[in-house]
Design an enzyme around this catalytic site. Structure first.
Site, PDB file in Angstrom:
ATOM      1  N   ARG A   1       0.873  -1.180   0.000  1.00  0.00           N
ATOM      2  CA  ARG A   1       0.000   0.000   0.000  1.00  0.00           C
ATOM      3  C   ARG A   1       0.907   1.226   0.000  1.00  0.00           C
ATOM      4  NH1 ARG A   1      -1.929   0.442   5.127  1.00  0.00           N
ATOM      5  NH2 ARG A   1      -0.615   2.277   5.429  1.00  0.00           N
TER       6      ARG A   1
ATOM      7  N   ASP B   1       1.152   5.289   0.400  1.00  0.00           N
ATOM      8  CA  ASP B   1       0.454   6.434   0.973  1.00  0.00           C
ATOM      9  C   ASP B   1       1.044   7.715   0.389  1.00  0.00           C
ATOM     10  OD1 ASP B   1      -0.714   4.468   2.489  1.00  0.00           O
ATOM     11  OD2 ASP B   1       0.423   4.911   4.310  1.00  0.00           O
TER      12      ASP B   1
ATOM     13  N   GLY C   1      -2.235  -3.334   6.728  1.00  0.00           N
ATOM     14  CA  GLY C   1      -3.369  -3.892   7.454  1.00  0.00           C
ATOM     15  C   GLY C   1      -4.268  -4.656   6.495  1.00  0.00           C
TER      16      GLY C   1
END
Length: 378
Positions: A320, A322, A341
């Site tokens: 992921r 960001d 997560g």
């Protein structure tokens, strides 16, 4: 002459490993609860393995309920005497069970490990190195990408070296802090307040502080040092926090990117930023939207930079990314998470859900990618 019916092929055995020695132990358990609930039992033979906080590997009950993280329950792996271990001999992927006072017994082969550990001693290349030595395939990035992705300092060094845009920051090492605190804090003066003080090698917003003025800085650094003696201080970026999920391509295909998503911390809940409580314990404190309301060209730039960050670090499987989108539409990479997560409510699977890939399908995709990829140099 009697005919024989060939036996059905054995289902791939997936060891779901969770827990670990880091401060994110309970978050890892919650991630495992989601995966154990959704993985296709018709397709895979699943073995849950918990890593206790003392580092012991134990056979865990195949029950996701006790692993869920709620305001009244912090899950943890309990070491009750029975341990498991992987062989480190090439070609031998046998899982051995060790019970007190008994000789080790074989539990069967493991085809792939799904390492759901967050933070040091799991997400940082240490576990990946052990699995490479054990000659066992695993989901996610290898040793180098995992280690660099865990360290916010070297992550940014790699991104900047690849020509990717990152925001201003400074790093305070343990030696610098112990030698001259004042000089270490003076380096922060070049940044724009508010600044964010973070442990370099931790996640789930643990030890992170938003600092609005210099007089708050020393206490914030000490709080971060409780999680990691190496601390990074980042300039506050005026803009929006946008995330993008990346999934490895098959073969020579380029990485795939989800629709970008956005996290907004709602006012009135006592959270100055997206902290641990807002992430995991106070769902009303945040709104998560995917796709994010962005101009098409900005959304495309987020996706482009997410894929380039994935490749610059040499990631595999999943990540992921960001980002910040400033008021004038500039996109900056904040960080990458090589094992984000992964509960059904986490941003990574939610962004893929909005992009047409359901949570069970995503788990299957990651296991298949791991089964395709050999261990060792590649």
């Amino acid at each position: 002459m009697t005919s024989t019916t060939p036996s059905e092929p054995r289902k791939p055995r997936v060891a779901v490993v969770f827990g670990g020695r880091s401060s994110e132990h309970s978050v890892s358990c919650a991630t495992a609860a989601g995966v154990l609930s959704a993985i296709d039992r018709e397709r895979y033979d699943v073995v849950p393995i918990g890593v206790a906080q003392d580092g012991s590997w134990v056979l865990a009950a195949d029950d996701p309920a006790p692993l869920r993280l709620t305001p009244g329950h912090t899950p943890q792996v309990v070491h009750e005497g029975t341990e498991v271990a992987l062989s480190t001999s090439v070609g031998d992927r046998t899982l051995a069970v060790h019970e007190p006072g008994e000789p080790p017994r074989a539990f069967g082969e493991v085809d792939v490990v799904f390492p759901l550990l967050h933070g040091p001693y799991g997400e940082d290349g240490t576990l990946q190195g052990m699995l490479e030595l054990a000659d066992v395939r695993y989901v996610g990035s290898g040793v180098l990408a995992s280690a660099a992705g865990m360290d916010k300092h070297y992550m940014k060094v790699v991104f900047a070296g690849a020509g990717l845009p990152v925001g201003p920051y400074t790093v305070i090492t343990d030696r610098q802090w112990r030698r001259d605190k004042a000089a270490a804090m003076d380096a922060v003066a070049a940044l724009t307040y508010p600044v964010f003080v973070k442990p370099c090698r931790a996640g789930s917003s643990m030890g992170v502080s938003k600092v609005d003025a210099p007089e708050q800085l020393e206490a914030a650094i000490e709080a971060a040092r409780e999680h990691d003696l190496k601390v990074i201080v980042e300039s506050g970026i005026l803009g929006r926090e946008i995330e993008c999920a990346v999934l490895e391509g098959h073969g020579l295909d380029s990485p795939r990117t989800s629709l970008p998503g956005e996290i907004v911390v709602e006012a009135g809940h006592g959270h100055a930023f997206y902290d641990f409580e807002a992430k995991y314990l106070d769902e009303s404190a945040v709104s998560l939207s995917c796709p994010a309301d962005l101009p098409d060209d900005v959304a495309a730039e987020v996706q482009r930079l997410a894929a380039e960050a994935f490749e610059a670090l040499g990631c595999e499987g999943l990540a992921r990314v960001d980002c910040f989108v400033t008021e004038d539409g500039e996109v900056l990479i904040n960080e990458i998470n090589t094992m984000p997560g992964f509960t059904p409510h986490s941003m990574y699977p939610r962004m893929w859900e909005a992009s047409g890939l359901s949570y069970p399908e995503l788990i299957d995709e990651l296991v298949q990618l791991a089964l395709e990829r050999p261990v060792g140099l590649r």
